[in-house]
Design a protein around this motif. Structure first.
Motif, PDB file in Angstrom:
ATOM      1  N   GLY A 293       0.956  -1.293  -0.035  1.00  0.00           N
ATOM      2  CA  GLY A 293       0.197   0.018  -0.052  1.00  0.00           C
ATOM      3  C   GLY A 293       0.781   1.489  -0.061  1.00  0.00           C
ATOM      4  O   GLY A 293       2.022   1.350  -0.467  1.00  0.00           O
ATOM      5  N   LYS A 294       0.516   2.314   0.426  1.00  0.00           N
ATOM      6  CA  LYS A 294       0.987   3.652   0.365  1.00  0.00           C
ATOM      7  C   LYS A 294       1.497   4.133   1.896  1.00  0.00           C
ATOM      8  O   LYS A 294       1.939   5.272   1.840  1.00  0.00           O
ATOM      9  N   GLY A 295       1.360   3.181   2.855  1.00  0.00           N
ATOM     10  CA  GLY A 295       1.680   3.779   4.193  1.00  0.00           C
ATOM     11  C   GLY A 295       0.791   4.779   4.923  1.00  0.00           C
ATOM     12  O   GLY A 295       1.225   5.489   6.020  1.00  0.00           O
ATOM     13  N   ASP A 296      -0.542   4.763   4.282  1.00  0.00           N
ATOM     14  CA  ASP A 296      -1.208   5.907   4.609  1.00  0.00           C
ATOM     15  C   ASP A 296      -2.383   5.131   5.583  1.00  0.00           C
ATOM     16  O   ASP A 296      -3.622   5.459   5.220  1.00  0.00           O
ATOM     17  N   TRP A 297      -2.107   4.448   6.652  1.00  0.00           N
ATOM     18  CA  TRP A 297      -3.324   3.780   7.280  1.00  0.00           C
ATOM     19  C   TRP A 297      -3.335   4.611   8.646  1.00  0.00           C
ATOM     20  O   TRP A 297      -2.357   4.627   9.537  1.00  0.00           O
ATOM     21  N   PRO A 298      -4.549   5.243   8.975  1.00  0.00           N
ATOM     22  CA  PRO A 298      -4.546   6.067  10.023  1.00  0.00           C
ATOM     23  C   PRO A 298      -4.596   4.994  11.587  1.00  0.00           C
ATOM     24  O   PRO A 298      -5.099   4.077  11.431  1.00  0.00           O
ATOM     25  N   GLY A 299      -3.772   5.574  12.418  1.00  0.00           N
ATOM     26  CA  GLY A 299      -3.914   4.972  13.781  1.00  0.00           C
ATOM     27  C   GLY A 299      -2.689   3.847  13.692  1.00  0.00           C
ATOM     28  O   GLY A 299      -2.453   3.301  14.811  1.00  0.00           O
ATOM     29  N   LEU A 300      -2.297   3.549  12.692  1.00  0.00           N
ATOM     30  CA  LEU A 300      -1.077   2.659  12.338  1.00  0.00           C
ATOM     31  C   LEU A 300       0.322   3.393  12.346  1.00  0.00           C
ATOM     32  O   LEU A 300       0.390   4.220  11.445  1.00  0.00           O
ATOM     33  N   VAL A 301       1.438   2.726  12.723  1.00  0.00           N
ATOM     34  CA  VAL A 301       2.549   3.154  12.746  1.00  0.00           C
ATOM     35  C   VAL A 301       2.960   2.533  11.344  1.00  0.00           C
ATOM     36  O   VAL A 301       2.949   1.218  11.160  1.00  0.00           O
ATOM     37  N   SER A 302       3.714   3.016  10.453  1.00  0.00           N
ATOM     38  CA  SER A 302       4.075   2.384   9.029  1.00  0.00           C
ATOM     39  C   SER A 302       5.433   2.496   8.683  1.00  0.00           C
ATOM     40  O   SER A 302       5.898   3.648   8.996  1.00  0.00           O
ATOM     41  N   HIS A 303       6.156   1.501   8.318  1.00  0.00           N
ATOM     42  CA  HIS A 303       7.688   1.746   7.889  1.00  0.00           C
ATOM     43  C   HIS A 303       7.713   0.992   6.793  1.00  0.00           C
ATOM     44  O   HIS A 303       7.316  -0.244   6.357  1.00  0.00           O
ATOM     45  N   LEU A 304       8.254   1.638   5.736  1.00  0.00           N
ATOM     46  CA  LEU A 304       8.391   1.434   4.452  1.00  0.00           C
ATOM     47  C   LEU A 304       9.607   0.170   4.348  1.00  0.00           C
ATOM     48  O   LEU A 304      10.665   0.424   4.523  1.00  0.00           O
ATOM     49  N   LEU A 305       9.155  -0.893   3.824  1.00  0.00           N
ATOM     50  CA  LEU A 305      10.069  -2.107   3.935  1.00  0.00           C
ATOM     51  C   LEU A 305      10.963  -2.046   2.439  1.00  0.00           C
ATOM     52  O   LEU A 305      12.039  -2.026   2.457  1.00  0.00           O
ATOM     53  N   ILE A 306      10.023  -2.376   1.591  1.00  0.00           N
ATOM     54  CA  ILE A 306      10.632  -2.569   0.069  1.00  0.00           C
ATOM     55  C   ILE A 306       9.533  -1.780  -0.838  1.00  0.00           C
ATOM     56  O   ILE A 306       8.514  -1.896  -0.785  1.00  0.00           O
ATOM     57  N   ARG A 307      10.117  -0.847  -1.637  1.00  0.00           N
ATOM     58  CA  ARG A 307       9.408  -0.186  -2.671  1.00  0.00           C
ATOM     59  C   ARG A 307       8.926  -1.189  -3.851  1.00  0.00           C
ATOM     60  O   ARG A 307       9.800  -1.871  -4.129  1.00  0.00           O
TER      61      ARG A 307
END
Lengths: 306, 306
Positions: free
Chosen positions: A147-161
């Motif tokens: 996805g694009k890392g825009d999930w509310p309430g969640l912490v997101s770390h980009l692993l692999i583009r």
DNA sequence: ATTTGTCATAAGCCCTCTTTATGGGAGGTA
DNA sequence: TACCTCCCATAAAGAGGGCTTATGACAAAT
């Protein structure tokens, strides 16, 4: 169950005081002042309706009432302490990861062993599914999703583009000289917008539609398998197929790699960001998986805006 | 013992919620709002490092961690409730009375039976001693003491005013026509100031000192016994010797009774004024023992200032 | 006589917890 | 489909409990 519970902070103070037979030491244990303990005991004595301690010159004794109360309270609090710390320790030793098939099969299987070596006391449990799970409704600790890392309430770390390039089995690669040649082959996942983007970047204008069964579920994994089986050409993420490319099972005929507009992310609830097993996994995987993947010696990455 | 306890109010909320599998019902039981329970559970989940409940559409389920925590907590809180209510009930069913000998022997023995009939579930325990006990250092609930009712920190109720008049055995009473005749007899407790006061009220000026063994401990009781034995004349409180006077074992030769400047008091710590067994005893004895005693048909009470 | 150990009490402040008010999600129902 | 209802989450604000500091009292130990 109908009887209202006595003030619990008073009970806590009493329990400690009964064990130490000293307000001062109880206060030390509880990390508060002697005056606070004295106050709480007084509260409790009023609730009980009788003194709990005899205040002798330099020592404290339980009254009969106190003696009746103490053992039960000590036992109860011990049970609380035990139950609590046990559950917390157990909770810290299991890490449940919800992960999409493609990432699980293509990246995690190769690297998770290292994590488990580094953290031998964390048991890892996988939950492979496609949908972004609801952390409120499942016992998953962390998830890896595209996805694009825009999930509310969640912490997101980009692993692999999610970069992409066409790949195919070597048996099909003989005829392919230039990008347009790919159009002669069967395209796996023909409705994937990636085709348009990549051909555009490659300078091929017309991309005819193609009929056939549509594959929607986790494209990467299934499409990669079809490509490996020589069923056509697929648009895949090179970082996931490093092994197949190196082994010659798959061929990436052109160095052109398009930079994906989304990627694979590690996500978890913000509220749980400090849970030990989550910290451990996050720190490990974020350091391990380069967000912008190395595309190899012959990769040319072209940013693409969707 | 080293592990700090988790927030207890959060545990209480969790325990109720785990039993009901519902925040709303738990809140009702605890007498608070659903929002408060939700808040407390959240606190606890952060402390534990893992969710405790799965929030499914119309029902609540414990997570594995919650499942591990719940039984212990339910048991612990049940133990607390049981221990607490048991100790409180027991504390309410025992009444320990510290009382001076004279009052115990001369008044309480005749009346305590009525109290025990009225309150059959209160066990009465006596502690007969002379000194005014320190409620901080003994397990006495209430005390009956002679004095003026001016004890700081204690609630005092006047039970019987210590009036006094001379009394003697009938065998010695023959010679006694007027107050001055008493001076010919052996006076029991000769140094008691009551002698001077009574003779002054009776119009007898000179009261010669008298040698002999001095009795200091609880005069009333011992002196009364000596008088009954015909060993002399004693200065006694008529209310205490009603029976002996009526039976003719003692004679009060003159109706003149001096009003004592002190009396017998029921006392107890102010902080415990509402303990059930104390209330019961106070209400009973205050209604039972007239502060200004009936001195009988031939009593003349003369106030005396010391 | 002084020091020391221990608990009680008073005053005051802060932080926790609670309530109120509101929103969202998903079944159930017409 | 639309509405209603059940249940939990969240934000804001207020109140009160519980803590600390400071001091005193008491008795044992020195």
């Amino acid at each position: 169950m109908d009887e209202p519970l006595p003030p619990l902070s008073a009970l806590r103070a009493f329990e400690a005081a009964a064990r130490h037979l000293s307000f001062t030491r109880a206060a030390t244990e509880l990390g508060m002042t002697q005056a606070a303990v004295s106050y709480q005991i007084k509260i409790l004595e009023e609730r009980v309706g009788a003194p709990l301690f005899l205040r002798l010159p330099r020592r404290l004794t339980l009254t009969e009432t106190g003696e009746r109360l103490a053992p039960g309270m000590i036992e109860a609090f011990q049970l609380i302490r035990q139950t609590f710390s046990a559950s917390r320790q157990k909770a810290q030793t299991v890490l449940t990861i919800s992960v999409v098939q493609s990432f699980a099969a293509k990246w995690l299987v190769d690297h998770i062993g290292e994590f488990q070596l580094n953290f031998p006391n964390i048991a890892v449990r996988f939950d492979v599914s496609q949908d972004l799970i609801d952390f409120n409704r499942s016992e998953v600790d962390v998830a890896i999703r595209s996805g694009k890392g825009d999930w509310p309430g969640l912490v997101s770390h980009l692993l692999i583009r999610a970069d992409f390039a066409p790949m195919l089995a070597p048996s099909l690669a003989g005829e392919v000289r230039e990008p347009a040649d790919l159009l002669k082959l069967h395209r796996i996942g023909p409705n994937d917008p990636w085709w348009h983007l990549w051909f555009a970047a490659a300078g091929v204008g017309e991309v005819p539609g193609q009929s056939g069964p549509e594959l929607v579920v986790d494209s990467q994994f299934l499409e990669g398998n079809l490509a490996l089986a020589g069923r056509g050409v697929a648009m895949l993420t090179p970082a996931f197929y490093r092994r197949e490319l190196e082994a010659g099972w798959l061929v990436q005929p052109f160095p052109l790699v398009c930079a994906g507009s989304f990627g694979y992310w590690l996500v978890y609830p913000h509220a749980r960001r400090n849970a030990p097993q989550i910290r451990a996994f996050r720190d490990w995987i974020v350091g391990r998986a380069p967000a912008v993947p190395d595309v190899g010696p012959n990769g040319i990455v072209v940013p693409v805006t969707r």
